[in-house]
Scaffold this active site. Structure first.
Site, PDB file in Angstrom:
ATOM      1  N   ASP A   1     -34.449  -5.537  -2.897  1.00  0.00           N
ATOM      2  CA  ASP A   1     -33.447  -5.076  -1.971  1.00  0.00           C
ATOM      3  C   ASP A   1     -32.916  -3.729  -2.498  1.00  0.00           C
ATOM      4  O   ASP A   1     -32.116  -3.604  -3.343  1.00  0.00           O
ATOM      5  CB  ASP A   1     -32.168  -6.115  -1.771  1.00  0.00           C
ATOM      6  CG  ASP A   1     -31.465  -5.813  -0.669  1.00  0.00           C
ATOM      7  OD1 ASP A   1     -31.069  -4.677  -0.733  1.00  0.00           O
ATOM      8  OD2 ASP A   1     -31.223  -6.724   0.271  1.00  0.00           O
TER       9      ASP A   1
ATOM     10  N   ARG B   1     -30.108  -5.702   8.391  1.00  0.00           N
ATOM     11  CA  ARG B   1     -30.838  -6.537   9.093  1.00  0.00           C
ATOM     12  C   ARG B   1     -30.590  -7.960   8.857  1.00  0.00           C
ATOM     13  O   ARG B   1     -30.221  -8.610   7.659  1.00  0.00           O
ATOM     14  CB  ARG B   1     -32.169  -6.507   8.111  1.00  0.00           C
ATOM     15  CG  ARG B   1     -33.505  -7.184   8.798  1.00  0.00           C
ATOM     16  CD  ARG B   1     -34.504  -6.622   8.012  1.00  0.00           C
ATOM     17  NE  ARG B   1     -34.586  -7.418   6.791  1.00  0.00           N
ATOM     18  CZ  ARG B   1     -35.641  -7.633   6.112  1.00  0.00           C
ATOM     19  NH1 ARG B   1     -36.889  -7.293   6.573  1.00  0.00           N
ATOM     20  NH2 ARG B   1     -35.645  -8.325   5.143  1.00  0.00           N
TER      21      ARG B   1
ATOM     22  N   THR C   1     -32.615 -13.712  11.538  1.00  0.00           N
ATOM     23  CA  THR C   1     -33.648 -13.300  12.543  1.00  0.00           C
ATOM     24  C   THR C   1     -34.379 -12.111  12.145  1.00  0.00           C
ATOM     25  O   THR C   1     -35.272 -11.804  12.846  1.00  0.00           O
ATOM     26  CB  THR C   1     -32.444 -12.760  13.869  1.00  0.00           C
ATOM     27  OG1 THR C   1     -31.826 -11.526  13.638  1.00  0.00           O
ATOM     28  CG2 THR C   1     -31.895 -14.103  14.314  1.00  0.00           C
TER      29      THR C   1
ATOM     30  N   ASP D   1     -28.897  -3.234  -2.422  1.00  0.00           N
ATOM     31  CA  ASP D   1     -28.393  -3.808  -3.579  1.00  0.00           C
ATOM     32  C   ASP D   1     -28.672  -3.163  -4.898  1.00  0.00           C
ATOM     33  O   ASP D   1     -28.027  -3.148  -5.913  1.00  0.00           O
ATOM     34  CB  ASP D   1     -28.892  -5.263  -3.672  1.00  0.00           C
ATOM     35  CG  ASP D   1     -28.240  -6.337  -2.684  1.00  0.00           C
ATOM     36  OD1 ASP D   1     -27.005  -6.011  -2.232  1.00  0.00           O
ATOM     37  OD2 ASP D   1     -28.538  -7.415  -2.373  1.00  0.00           O
TER      38      ASP D   1
HETATM   39  C1  PRP Z   1     -33.107  -2.648   4.495  1.00  0.00           C
HETATM   40  C2  PRP Z   1     -33.496  -1.455   4.335  1.00  0.00           C
HETATM   41  C3  PRP Z   1     -33.666  -1.171   5.898  1.00  0.00           C
HETATM   42  C4  PRP Z   1     -34.183  -2.577   6.377  1.00  0.00           C
HETATM   43  C5  PRP Z   1     -35.686  -2.670   6.426  1.00  0.00           C
HETATM   44  O1  PRP Z   1     -31.652  -2.889   4.845  1.00  0.00           O
HETATM   45  O2  PRP Z   1     -32.662  -0.317   3.785  1.00  0.00           O
HETATM   46  O3  PRP Z   1     -32.953  -0.589   6.640  1.00  0.00           O
HETATM   47  O4  PRP Z   1     -33.679  -3.347   5.609  1.00  0.00           O
HETATM   48  O5  PRP Z   1     -35.863  -3.847   6.837  1.00  0.00           O
HETATM   49  P1  PRP Z   1     -36.942  -3.792   8.312  1.00  0.00           P
HETATM   50  O6  PRP Z   1     -37.886  -2.871   8.353  1.00  0.00           O
HETATM   51  O7  PRP Z   1     -37.205  -5.481   8.315  1.00  0.00           O
HETATM   52  O8  PRP Z   1     -35.883  -3.699   9.221  1.00  0.00           O
HETATM   53  P2  PRP Z   1     -30.531  -3.821   4.848  1.00  0.00           P
HETATM   54  O9  PRP Z   1     -30.462  -4.420   6.261  1.00  0.00           O
HETATM   55  O10 PRP Z   1     -30.730  -4.884   3.744  1.00  0.00           O
HETATM   56  O11 PRP Z   1     -29.105  -3.316   4.852  1.00  0.00           O
HETATM   57  P3  PRP Z   1     -28.478  -2.461   3.604  1.00  0.00           P
HETATM   58  O12 PRP Z   1     -29.048  -1.095   3.749  1.00  0.00           O
HETATM   59  O13 PRP Z   1     -27.106  -2.353   3.838  1.00  0.00           O
HETATM   60  O14 PRP Z   1     -28.670  -3.086   2.335  1.00  0.00           O
HETATM   61  N1  URA Z   2     -35.222  -4.470   2.824  1.00  0.00           N
HETATM   62  C1  URA Z   2     -35.254  -4.055   1.488  1.00  0.00           C
HETATM   63  O1  URA Z   2     -34.232  -3.759   0.899  1.00  0.00           O
HETATM   64  N2  URA Z   2     -36.331  -4.786   0.627  1.00  0.00           N
HETATM   65  C2  URA Z   2     -37.389  -5.213   1.350  1.00  0.00           C
HETATM   66  O2  URA Z   2     -38.224  -5.502   0.673  1.00  0.00           O
HETATM   67  C3  URA Z   2     -37.380  -5.455   2.766  1.00  0.00           C
HETATM   68  C4  URA Z   2     -36.127  -5.046   3.531  1.00  0.00           C
END
Ligand code: PRP
Ligand code: URA
Length: 209
Positions: free
Chosen positions: A200, A104, A108, A203
């Site tokens: 997160d 994400r 944006t 993380d």
């Molecule tokens: C997080 C999570 C989802 C997304 C959710 O991933 O694991 O994929 O955000 O958010 P949304 O519903 O607003 O799209 P992230 O983009 O942080 O990537 P990661 O899994 O690599 O940490």
């Molecule tokens: N992605 C995450 O990992 N946590 C949130 O709360 C939203 C998006």
């Protein structure tokens, strides 16, 4: 509209309470995501079709049931979805595993695609898309579209923590997709994080920050 299933099982609720805790470290967080995924897999697979079978027991022939119908596939959205894969495979070890890479964009909040590897017969499989977090819903909606564009017809979405906004977006854009979530939180903050949420997920799973 797709069905929305929230898990009220005490074990799931208890474990969700621990993973939300800021003091839970990466090792315990990973173990709990794994365990919750296994508990949820039990319910997500509840409507798998059964076929009649017969087996020879040490004492005679038994009329039994085995899982029939289409084959299963699970597809984690990288990276946080990876944390749910082993938990699912505990119960459905024969499932094929595809991967979709989406992150994400922090400005944006829109999902950006960077990887895709799916089973070649994806159109013949019932698919379960995995991501622990459903926040704005952008990543899940993009992931579902991604699978449909490649021929997938029967998709379920499974997450640990869902926001109301994310559920509504999936229902609007993909009304054929059932949603399975352990917990629903009502709010998102200005950065698109679920509040109170768990932070997160990627993380916390992988100890990055
Ligand atoms: C997080 C999570 C989802 C997304 C959710 O991933 O694991 O994929 O955000 O958010 P949304 O519903 O607003 O799209 P992230 O983009 O942080 O990537 P990661 O899994 O690599 O940490
Ligand atoms: N992605 C995450 O990992 N946590 C949130 O709360 C939203 C998006």
């Amino acid at each position: 509209m797709g069905k929305v299933m929230i898990f009220d099982h005490p074990l799931i609720q208890h474990k969700m309470s621990i993973i939300r805790d800021i003091n839970t470290g990466a090792k315990e967080f990973r173990e709990l995501v794994n365990e919750i995924s296994t508990l949820m897999a039990y319910e997500v697979t509840r409507d798998l079709p059964l076929e009649d079978a017969e087996v020879e027991t040490p004492v005679g022939k038994a009329k039994t049931k085995v899982i029939g119908g289409k084959k299963l596939g699970i597809v984690p959205i990288l990276r946080a979805g990876l944390g749910m894969v082993d938990g699912m495979l505990n119960l459905i070890p024969a499932a094929k595993v595809g991967h979709i890479g989406l992150y994400r964009d922090p400005e944006t909040l829109k999902p950006v695609e960077y990887y895709c590897k799916l089973p070649s017969d994806i159109e013949e499989r019932d698919l379960i898309l995995l991501d622990p977090m459903l926040a704005t819903g952008g990543s899940a909606v993009a992931g579902i579209q991604f699978l449909k564009d490649r021929g997938a017809k029967n998709i379920k979405f499974m997450c640990l923590l869902a926001s109301r906004v994310g559920i509504d977006l999936i229902n609007k854009d993909h009304p054929d997709v059932d949603i399975y979530a352990a917990v629903v939180d009502e709010k998102l903050n200005d950065h698109g994080y679920i509040v109170p949420g768990l932070g997160d997920a990627g993380d916390r799973l992988f100890g990055t920050k």
